[in-house]
Design a protein around this motif. Structure first.
Motif, PDB file in Angstrom:
ATOM      1  N   HIS A 126       0.832  -1.211   0.000  1.00 16.65           N
ATOM      2  CA  HIS A 126       0.000   0.000   0.000  1.00 16.65           C
ATOM      3  C   HIS A 126       0.862   1.254   0.000  1.00 16.65           C
ATOM      4  O   HIS A 126       0.521   2.245   0.652  1.00 16.65           O
ATOM      5  N   TYR A 127       1.945   1.207  -0.752  1.00 11.22           N
ATOM      6  CA  TYR A 127       2.906   2.325  -0.817  1.00 11.22           C
ATOM      7  C   TYR A 127       3.496   2.588   0.570  1.00 11.22           C
ATOM      8  O   TYR A 127       3.689   3.714   0.991  1.00 11.22           O
ATOM      9  N   PRO A 139       8.895   5.066  -4.148  1.00 11.27           N
ATOM     10  CA  PRO A 139       9.146   5.368  -5.550  1.00 11.27           C
ATOM     11  C   PRO A 139      10.547   4.968  -6.000  1.00 11.27           C
ATOM     12  O   PRO A 139      10.788   4.842  -7.208  1.00 11.27           O
ATOM     13  N   VAL A 159      -9.910   3.537  -2.596  1.00 17.68           N
ATOM     14  CA  VAL A 159      -8.985   3.965  -1.541  1.00 17.68           C
ATOM     15  C   VAL A 159      -8.484   5.377  -1.831  1.00 17.68           C
ATOM     16  O   VAL A 159      -7.806   5.600  -2.836  1.00 17.68           O
ATOM     17  N   GLY A 160      -8.855   6.300  -0.983  1.00 16.36           N
ATOM     18  CA  GLY A 160      -8.298   7.651  -1.082  1.00 16.36           C
ATOM     19  C   GLY A 160      -8.899   8.519  -2.164  1.00 16.36           C
ATOM     20  O   GLY A 160      -8.497   9.670  -2.323  1.00 16.36           O
ATOM     21  N   GLU A 161      -9.838   7.984  -2.925  1.00 17.77           N
ATOM     22  CA  GLU A 161     -10.468   8.769  -3.986  1.00 17.77           C
ATOM     23  C   GLU A 161     -11.765   9.384  -3.474  1.00 17.77           C
ATOM     24  O   GLU A 161     -12.240   9.073  -2.383  1.00 17.77           O
ATOM     25  N   ALA A 162     -12.348  10.245  -4.318  1.00 16.07           N
ATOM     26  CA  ALA A 162     -13.551  10.972  -3.890  1.00 16.07           C
ATOM     27  C   ALA A 162     -14.722  10.040  -3.610  1.00 16.07           C
ATOM     28  O   ALA A 162     -15.619  10.392  -2.843  1.00 16.07           O
ATOM     29  N   MET A 189     -14.512   7.161  -2.090  1.00 11.47           N
ATOM     30  CA  MET A 189     -14.168   6.226  -1.016  1.00 11.47           C
ATOM     31  C   MET A 189     -15.418   5.960  -0.177  1.00 11.47           C
ATOM     32  O   MET A 189     -16.075   6.907   0.263  1.00 11.47           O
ATOM     33  N   ASN A 200     -10.389   1.659  -7.236  1.00 11.84           N
ATOM     34  CA  ASN A 200      -8.960   1.379  -7.424  1.00 11.84           C
ATOM     35  C   ASN A 200      -8.480   0.210  -6.554  1.00 11.84           C
ATOM     36  O   ASN A 200      -7.585  -0.543  -6.937  1.00 11.84           O
ATOM     37  N   GLU A 218       5.561  12.374  -5.386  1.00 15.63           N
ATOM     38  CA  GLU A 218       5.345  11.087  -4.713  1.00 15.63           C
ATOM     39  C   GLU A 218       6.510  10.766  -3.776  1.00 15.63           C
ATOM     40  O   GLU A 218       6.306  10.222  -2.686  1.00 15.63           O
ATOM     41  N   LYS A 219       7.715  11.133  -4.179  1.00 18.42           N
ATOM     42  CA  LYS A 219       8.871  10.904  -3.302  1.00 18.42           C
ATOM     43  C   LYS A 219       8.708  11.671  -1.984  1.00 18.42           C
ATOM     44  O   LYS A 219       8.926  11.141  -0.898  1.00 18.42           O
ATOM     45  N   TYR A 261       5.821  10.188   0.033  1.00 13.32           N
ATOM     46  CA  TYR A 261       6.227   8.889   0.587  1.00 13.32           C
ATOM     47  C   TYR A 261       7.076   9.121   1.837  1.00 13.32           C
ATOM     48  O   TYR A 261       6.832   8.516   2.888  1.00 13.32           O
ATOM     49  N   VAL A 283       6.179   7.790   5.707  1.00 11.95           N
ATOM     50  CA  VAL A 283       6.843   6.658   6.374  1.00 11.95           C
ATOM     51  C   VAL A 283       8.095   7.028   7.166  1.00 11.95           C
ATOM     52  O   VAL A 283       8.548   6.228   7.986  1.00 11.95           O
ATOM     53  N   ARG A 313      -3.701  15.362  -6.259  1.00 13.81           N
ATOM     54  CA  ARG A 313      -4.284  14.209  -6.957  1.00 13.81           C
ATOM     55  C   ARG A 313      -4.297  14.465  -8.454  1.00 13.81           C
ATOM     56  O   ARG A 313      -4.012  13.553  -9.250  1.00 13.81           O
ATOM     57  N   ASN A 352      -0.412   9.268  -6.026  1.00 15.54           N
ATOM     58  CA  ASN A 352      -1.191   8.104  -5.609  1.00 15.54           C
ATOM     59  C   ASN A 352      -2.021   8.447  -4.366  1.00 15.54           C
ATOM     60  O   ASN A 352      -1.488   8.999  -3.399  1.00 15.54           O
ATOM     61  N   PRO A 353      -3.329   8.098  -4.386  1.00 15.83           N
ATOM     62  CA  PRO A 353      -4.182   8.461  -3.245  1.00 15.83           C
ATOM     63  C   PRO A 353      -3.775   7.809  -1.926  1.00 15.83           C
ATOM     64  O   PRO A 353      -4.053   8.346  -0.855  1.00 15.83           O
ATOM     65  N   MET A 354      -3.096   6.679  -1.976  1.00 17.40           N
ATOM     66  CA  MET A 354      -2.646   6.072  -0.710  1.00 17.40           C
ATOM     67  C   MET A 354      -1.582   6.942  -0.054  1.00 17.40           C
ATOM     68  O   MET A 354      -1.519   7.036   1.172  1.00 17.40           O
ATOM     69  N   LEU A 355      -0.755   7.590  -0.868  1.00 22.57           N
ATOM     70  CA  LEU A 355       0.220   8.526  -0.312  1.00 22.57           C
ATOM     71  C   LEU A 355      -0.474   9.751   0.257  1.00 22.57           C
ATOM     72  O   LEU A 355      -0.078  10.282   1.304  1.00 22.57           O
ATOM     73  N   MET A 377      -3.355   9.843   1.620  1.00 17.07           N
ATOM     74  CA  MET A 377      -3.949   9.483   2.910  1.00 17.07           C
ATOM     75  C   MET A 377      -2.899   9.446   4.015  1.00 17.07           C
ATOM     76  O   MET A 377      -3.149   9.883   5.137  1.00 17.07           O
ATOM     77  N   MET A 404      -9.608  10.324   8.871  1.00 17.05           N
ATOM     78  CA  MET A 404     -10.043   9.936   7.529  1.00 17.05           C
ATOM     79  C   MET A 404     -11.390  10.565   7.159  1.00 17.05           C
ATOM     80  O   MET A 404     -11.689  10.763   5.987  1.00 17.05           O
ATOM     81  N   TYR A 460     -10.463  13.748   5.731  1.00 10.82           N
ATOM     82  CA  TYR A 460      -9.832  13.484   4.428  1.00 10.82           C
ATOM     83  C   TYR A 460     -10.902  13.296   3.358  1.00 10.82           C
ATOM     84  O   TYR A 460     -10.845  13.894   2.276  1.00 10.82           O
ATOM     85  N   LEU A 461     -11.879  12.448   3.678  1.00 10.12           N
ATOM     86  CA  LEU A 461     -12.930  12.156   2.700  1.00 10.12           C
ATOM     87  C   LEU A 461     -13.728  13.415   2.381  1.00 10.12           C
ATOM     88  O   LEU A 461     -14.076  13.671   1.222  1.00 10.12           O
ATOM     89  N   ILE A 475     -11.393  15.409   0.015  1.00 12.31           N
ATOM     90  CA  ILE A 475     -11.145  14.865  -1.319  1.00 12.31           C
ATOM     91  C   ILE A 475     -12.448  14.759  -2.116  1.00 12.31           C
ATOM     92  O   ILE A 475     -12.447  14.871  -3.343  1.00 12.31           O
TER      93      ILE A 475
END
Lengths: 275, 90
Positions: A57-58, A63, A190-193, A195, A232, B7-8, B11, B15, B53, B58-61, B63, B73, B76-77, B80
């Motif tokens: 999940h990233y 990257p 996941v994470g999109e509008a 969700m 997704n 993304e870098k 990320y 993490v 976006r 990536n949407p997981m990043l 989040m 969340m 967040y929702l 987004i």
């Protein structure tokens, strides 16, 4: 020789731990009962090891390095993304069989990354803790298929890998009984509008393909269609394709299905029987 | 504009504990160490989820990085899924 004696498809929705009380108790009980039923059936299969196909999940991979497919061959622990109820722990592994599978797959002209030590994420840890551990804390052999970060592994490639895992197990000189788990899905965004959108129709279509063991049907789905209809997150049905392909003449038997918008996912539980 | 560099950064912010702390202490000082445009730095500092976006992050990043705004969340929702004119500093 070794033998794939069956499989399971189960979700790895972290919200069952992160937001357990956002659903009625009846729903929560049904979902955890489904994991317990999968564990009970796994116990009946008298397996010696379990192969788990999961999704990054990233978190595990950034990257700087995004493997299409990776296999853990050595010491395991996790999850790296621990949460209340899902503690981080050492996970039993089977280094000899894992090394054999790795080399068999590489010899089969499939380029596979390997992790000599691996801290898994929740996509492997949830089935490990809720299905594998209660069935006797069997050793696992984890695979990670690129399902969540572009470029994702093509579905047919995932299925091909599953077939190579099967032939590797069958070429193993020991008499291990091996079970495979495809972790993920079904519909979720996941994470999109959108969700929270769960598509029961899409989920039923996937479950019907799984019931028939129709890997070709899964491979015929375009990624665009999967994302449009299933979100997704549904791209991780390639873990289903891999697991089904590892089981001889697979047929899916539904254990439970629950569409749970509060947990943003259509949760499907299937036993894959080897005919 | 570099989707890869965005993304870098996100990320690292998802993490890497030291990157998270540095971002909380002085986000622009941390981001100066990445190859980003001034506009991209502002998007990140503003937690502009829509714009990030749209640039392919990536949407997981998104989040993971959203948690740096000390938001859950649900927020967040709301962000987004909401219209662009709801954007604002987190």
């Amino acid at each position: 020789m070794g033998q794939i004696v069956g499989g399971f498809l189960v979700p790895h929705d972290p919200l069952i731990f992160a937001a357990p009380d956002t659903v009625p108790a009846e729903v929560k009980d049904a979902v955890f009962d489904a994991y317990a039923e999968a564990a009970r059936r796994l116990g009946e299969l008298r397996a010696d090891a379990v192969v788990v196909f999961g999704t990054d999940h990233y978190i595990l991979f950034g990257p700087g390095c995004l493997p299409q497919a990776l296999m853990g061959v050595g010491e395991l622990d996790g999850p790296i993304d621990r949460m209340r109820g899902l503690d981080r722990r050492v996970i039993p592994h089977h280094p000899e069989l894992a090394d054999h599978i790795l080399r068999h797959v590489l010899d089969g002209d499939f380029d596979l990354a390997c992790a000599k030590v691996l801290t898994v994420d929740h996509s492997v840890a949830i089935p490990q803790q809720l299905v594998v551990a209660p069935a006797g804390d069997l050793p696992i052999i984890p695979f990670y298929l690129a399902c969540g970060v572009d470029p994702v592994i093509p579905m047919r490639r995932a299925a091909h890998l599953g077939g190579l895992v099967r032939s590797a197990v069958e070429a193993w000189p020991g008499d291990e009984r091996v079970v495979v788990i495809g972790s993920g899905g079904i519909s979720h965004s996941v994470g999109e509008a959108d969700m929270g959108r769960v598509n029961v129709e899409f989920d039923q279509m996937i479950l019907e393909l799984v019931a028939e063991g129709d890997v070709e049907g899964l491979c015929a789905l375009s990624d665009d269609d999967v994302v449009r209809d299933g979100g997704n997150g549904a791209l991780e049905i390639r873990n289903f394709a891999a697991a089904l392909s590892a089981v001889p003449n697979p047929r899916g038997e539904l254990i439970a299905y629950r569409p749970v918008p509060q947990w943003i996912t259509g949760l499907g539980f299937v036993e894959v029987r080897a005919a | 504009m570099s989707q890869t560099m965005l993304e870098k950064v996100l990320y690292d912010l998802s993490v890497d504990r030291s990157a998270k702390k540095a971002f909380r202490d002085d986000p622009r000082a941390l981001l100066a160490g990445y190859r980003l445009t001034a506009e991209e730095i502002e998007l990140i500092c503003d937690f502009d989820l829509h714009a990030l976006r749209e640039r392919g992050v990536n949407p997981m990043l998104l989040m993971g990085y959203w948690q740096l705004a000390r938001q859950d969340m649900t927020s967040y929702l709301r962000r987004i899924a909401g219209p662009r004119d709801m954007e604002g500093k987190a």
